[in-house]
Scaffold this motif. Structure first.
Motif, PDB file in Angstrom:
ATOM      1  N   LEU A 119      43.383 -20.334  74.917  1.00 43.15           N
ATOM      2  CA  LEU A 119      44.332 -21.296  75.493  1.00 43.15           C
ATOM      3  C   LEU A 119      44.128 -21.585  76.968  1.00 43.15           C
ATOM      4  O   LEU A 119      44.768 -22.478  77.509  1.00 43.15           O
ATOM      5  N   ILE A 120      43.272 -20.796  77.638  1.00 43.47           N
ATOM      6  CA  ILE A 120      43.157 -20.959  79.090  1.00 43.47           C
ATOM      7  C   ILE A 120      41.926 -21.806  79.409  1.00 43.47           C
ATOM      8  O   ILE A 120      40.796 -21.294  79.487  1.00 43.47           O
ATOM      9  N   TYR A 121      42.140 -23.077  79.569  1.00 45.45           N
ATOM     10  CA  TYR A 121      41.024 -23.966  79.922  1.00 45.45           C
ATOM     11  C   TYR A 121      41.555 -25.240  80.554  1.00 45.45           C
ATOM     12  O   TYR A 121      42.716 -25.595  80.392  1.00 45.45           O
ATOM     13  N   ALA A 122      40.653 -25.909  81.275  1.00 40.29           N
ATOM     14  CA  ALA A 122      40.966 -27.227  81.822  1.00 40.29           C
ATOM     15  C   ALA A 122      40.056 -28.255  81.151  1.00 40.29           C
ATOM     16  O   ALA A 122      39.044 -27.912  80.558  1.00 40.29           O
ATOM     17  N   GLY A 123      40.436 -29.508  81.272  1.00 38.63           N
ATOM     18  CA  GLY A 123      39.622 -30.595  80.716  1.00 38.63           C
ATOM     19  C   GLY A 123      39.774 -30.710  79.216  1.00 38.63           C
ATOM     20  O   GLY A 123      40.560 -29.994  78.593  1.00 38.63           O
TER      21      GLY A 123
ATOM     22  N   LYS B  94      50.806 -23.101  79.541  1.00 33.80           N
ATOM     23  CA  LYS B  94      52.235 -23.119  79.218  1.00 33.80           C
ATOM     24  C   LYS B  94      52.544 -24.242  78.219  1.00 33.80           C
ATOM     25  O   LYS B  94      53.257 -24.027  77.229  1.00 33.80           O
ATOM     26  N   SER B  95      51.998 -25.421  78.452  1.00 35.81           N
ATOM     27  CA  SER B  95      52.307 -26.537  77.548  1.00 35.81           C
ATOM     28  C   SER B  95      51.711 -26.291  76.151  1.00 35.81           C
ATOM     29  O   SER B  95      52.288 -26.685  75.140  1.00 35.81           O
TER      30      SER B  95
ATOM     31  N   ARG C 107      53.807 -25.619  72.390  1.00 34.83           N
ATOM     32  CA  ARG C 107      53.533 -26.253  71.090  1.00 34.83           C
ATOM     33  C   ARG C 107      53.419 -25.195  69.986  1.00 34.83           C
ATOM     34  O   ARG C 107      53.920 -25.383  68.868  1.00 34.83           O
ATOM     35  N   LEU C 108      52.777 -24.084  70.288  1.00 31.79           N
ATOM     36  CA  LEU C 108      52.682 -23.009  69.290  1.00 31.79           C
ATOM     37  C   LEU C 108      54.063 -22.438  68.988  1.00 31.79           C
ATOM     38  O   LEU C 108      54.411 -22.188  67.826  1.00 31.79           O
ATOM     39  N   PHE C 109      54.837 -22.241  70.049  1.00 31.59           N
ATOM     40  CA  PHE C 109      56.189 -21.682  69.917  1.00 31.59           C
ATOM     41  C   PHE C 109      57.034 -22.552  68.979  1.00 31.59           C
ATOM     42  O   PHE C 109      57.729 -22.050  68.098  1.00 31.59           O
ATOM     43  N   LYS C 110      56.948 -23.874  69.154  1.00 31.57           N
ATOM     44  CA  LYS C 110      57.729 -24.778  68.296  1.00 31.57           C
ATOM     45  C   LYS C 110      57.374 -24.595  66.823  1.00 31.57           C
ATOM     46  O   LYS C 110      58.181 -24.849  65.947  1.00 31.57           O
TER      47      LYS C 110
ATOM     48  N   PHE D  38      60.344 -22.835  78.806  1.00 30.61           N
ATOM     49  CA  PHE D  38      59.047 -23.379  79.254  1.00 30.61           C
ATOM     50  C   PHE D  38      59.202 -24.507  80.268  1.00 30.61           C
ATOM     51  O   PHE D  38      58.218 -25.066  80.720  1.00 30.61           O
ATOM     52  N   SER D  39      60.475 -24.847  80.623  1.00 35.57           N
ATOM     53  CA  SER D  39      60.620 -26.006  81.520  1.00 35.57           C
ATOM     54  C   SER D  39      60.620 -25.569  82.982  1.00 35.57           C
ATOM     55  O   SER D  39      60.678 -24.409  83.312  1.00 35.57           O
TER      56      SER D  39
END
Ligand code: NIG
Ligand code: FE
Length: 409
Positions: free
Chosen positions: A73-77, A122-123, A127-130, A408-409
Motif C-alpha cells: 500500500l505504500i507507493y506514489a504514482g 490512508k486513502s 477503501r479496504l476498511f469499508k 480517516f478524515s
C-alpha cells in the motif's frame, strides 16, 4: 454477566471449525465482549448479559473483521499506462525488463515525501476498511535502497500508531534489483542481509521478510541467503513464488517454515505436498491473476485435497493488482480460481489470520478472540461477494470499539 458490548438477534458467521454449519454460522444469536475480547457467543437471546452498548442486528450478518494478509500500500504514482500497454499485448515481464513496472513505482515513491506516502496509504486503507478489513499486512518494496526502504517502513509505523486497525509490517527490499544499484543481484542481497535487515530489526520496523522469486527478480539461492539471515535475526519469512513461472521459491519457503507462500499459479502437486508438511499457508491473489490476464491456474484441487489452508488477499499494488476491496478479492477467488464462496470467505478470515501468525486471536468469532467484528446489511455470508461491486460494511468494531470512517478524515 457484565459486558462492554453486545450484538444480538444476528446471524453470526463465526468461521469457528467447531460449529458444524456453513461458515460456522449461528443463526439468530449474539456475541458479547469485554475489555476488547469476545466473552460470549451463542444462539438464542442473551439472558444474563448486561452491556452498556447493545445493538439489535435485526437478523443481519455479523462476521469477524476481515484480514488482508498481502498488500503493497505504500507507493506514489500510478501505472495506468502499463494497463494500456498490456491490453495491447506487452507482457508484465517485458515491461519490467525495460525499466517500467516495479522500477517506475520505485522512482515515484523515492521522490515522494513521507507525508504524501502516508496520505496516499490512508486513502487506500479507508477503501479496504469499508470492505470490512480490520487487519492489514503492508509490505515495503518500492524503496529498494537502505534509506528509502526505511522511509516506507516508517510510514507503516506511523499508520500503526495513528489508526486503530491492526497492521503487520513486512520488509520486501528483495523485490527486484534496482536499476541504479552498482553491483550484481548477489551484491544487492548481501547489502539487504548485512545492512538493511539488521537496521530494520534494531528499529523494530517489521516482523516479516518477503522476497520476489522469479526470473525478473531473485533466484531460489538468493531466497535461501536472505531467509537464513532473516531467520537468524528473528524475523518470520514469506515469499512471492511461482507467480509467472515455476520459480522453485516455494521449496525454499517450505525449507524455512515460512508463514506463507504467495501467488502459486505455477506450483505443482509435489510442491503443495511440501507446503502441507511445512504448515505454511497458501495465499491466493486472484486480483493479480485477473489483472495480468493469466491463464495458468494455481493448483487449488491439490491444496483442497491436502487440506492446505488457502488465504485470499488483495495484493493491492499499482502494477498487478490495483484492487482495494477484500470482498471483491474473495469474489475473484471464486470466479477466477473456482473457490467456493465459503472457501473464499475462510480465506479472508481464519486462514488469513494464520498467514500472519494471528490465528490464536483473530479471524474467528470465538471466546477469548479479539472483538474485531463487522455488521453487514446482508443476511447470508454468500451475499457479501455475490453482487458487484461487492459488499461494504455497515458497522465495524475493532477490539470492541466502534470505528467509523471518520477516523480517516
Ligand atoms: O505481488 N510480484 C511482485 N510484486 C507485486 C507486483 C508489484 C508491482 O508490479 O508493482 C505482486 O504482484
Ligand atoms: Fe504482492
Amino acid at each position: 454477566m457484565l459486558a462492554d458490548g453486545l450484538i444480538y438477534n444476528a446471524n453470526i458467521a463465526t468461521f469457528d471449525d467447531n460449529i458444524d454449519m456453513p461458515a460456522g454460522t449461528i443463526a439468530g444469536g449474539y456475541v458479547a465482549w469485554r475489555n476488547g475480547v469476545i466473552c460470549a457467543v451463542d444462539s438464542g437471546v442473551p439472558q444474563k448479559i448486561s452491556a452498556s452498548h447493545a445493538i439489535d442486528a435485526k437478523g443481519k450478518l455479523v462476521t469477524p473483521g476481515f484480514i488482508d494478509c498481502h498488500t503493497h500500500l505504500i507507493y506514489a504514482g500510478d501505472r495506468a499506462e502499463e494497463f494500456e500497454w498490456r491490453l495491447q499485448g506487452r507482457s508484465y515481464e517485458d515491461i519490467n525488463r525495460h525499466g517500467g513496472g516495479i522500477m517506475r513505482t520505485v522512482e515515484a515513491t523515492r521522490a515522494a515525501e513521507p507525508e504524501e506516502l502516508f496520505a496516499l496509504a490512508k486513502s487506500r486503507i479507508l477503501r479496504l476498511f469499508k470492505s470490512g478489513v480490520t487487519t492489514v499486512e503492508i509490505k515495503s518494496g518500492y524503496g529498494l535502497n537502505l534509506e528509502d526502504e526505511l522511509k516506507l517502513l516508517h510510514v507503516i509505523k506511523r499508520l500503526q500508531i495513528t489508526f486503530p486497525l491492526t497492521f503487520k509490517a513486512t520488509c520486501l527490499a528483495a523485490h527486484v534489483l534496482p536499476t541504479d544499484f552498482v553491483g550484481s543481484k548477489d551484491d544487492y542481497i548481501a547489502m539487504v542481509c548485512n545492512e538493511l535487515l539488521p537496521t530494520v530489526k534494531k528499529q523494530g520496523l517489521a516482523e516479516s521478510i518477503d522476497v520476489f522469486c522469479e526470473k525478473i527478480a531473485f533466484t531460489p539461492e538468493h531466497v535461501r541467503t536472505l531467509f537464513s539471515t532473516a531467520k537468524s535475526l528473528g524475523f518470520t519469512v514469506k515469499g512471492h513464488v511461482e507467480q509467472l513461472s515455476q520459480s522453485c521459491g516455494i521449496d525454499v519457503v517450505c525449507e524455512f517454515d515460512g508463514l506463507s507462500a504467495d501467488h502459486l499459479e505455477f506450483a505443482n502437486k509435489e510442491q503443495i505436498e511440501k507446503l502441507q508438511m511445512s504448515g505454511s499457508v497458501a495465499v491466493l491473489l486472484p486480483g493479480a491473476f485477473y489483472y495480468l490476464n493469466q491463464a495458468h491456474l494455481p493448483p487449488v484441487a491439490a491444496m483442497r485435497q491436502l487440506n492446505v489452508p488457502m488465504a485470499v488477499a488483495t495484493d493491492a499494488n499499482p502494477g498487478t493488482s490495483p484492487l482495494f476491496s477484500i470482498t471483491t478479492a474473495a469474489h475473484l477467488a471464486c470466479t477466477q480460481f473456482a473457490l467456493t464462496p465459503e472457501e473464499a470467505l475462510r480465506g479472508v478470515t481464519l486462514h488469513a489470520a494464520r498467514a500472519l501468525g494471528l490465528h490464536q486471536k483473530k479471524g474467528v468469532i470465538k471466546r477469548q478472540f479479539d472483538a474485531d467484528l463487522v455488521l453487514w446489511s446482508k443476511e447470508r455470508a454468500v451475499d457479501l461477494i455475490y453482487e458487484m461491486p461487492c459488499a461494504e460494511a455497515e458497522h465495524i468494531w475493532i477490539g470492541g470499539n466502534i470505528v467509523t470512517k471518520e477516523v480517516f478524515s
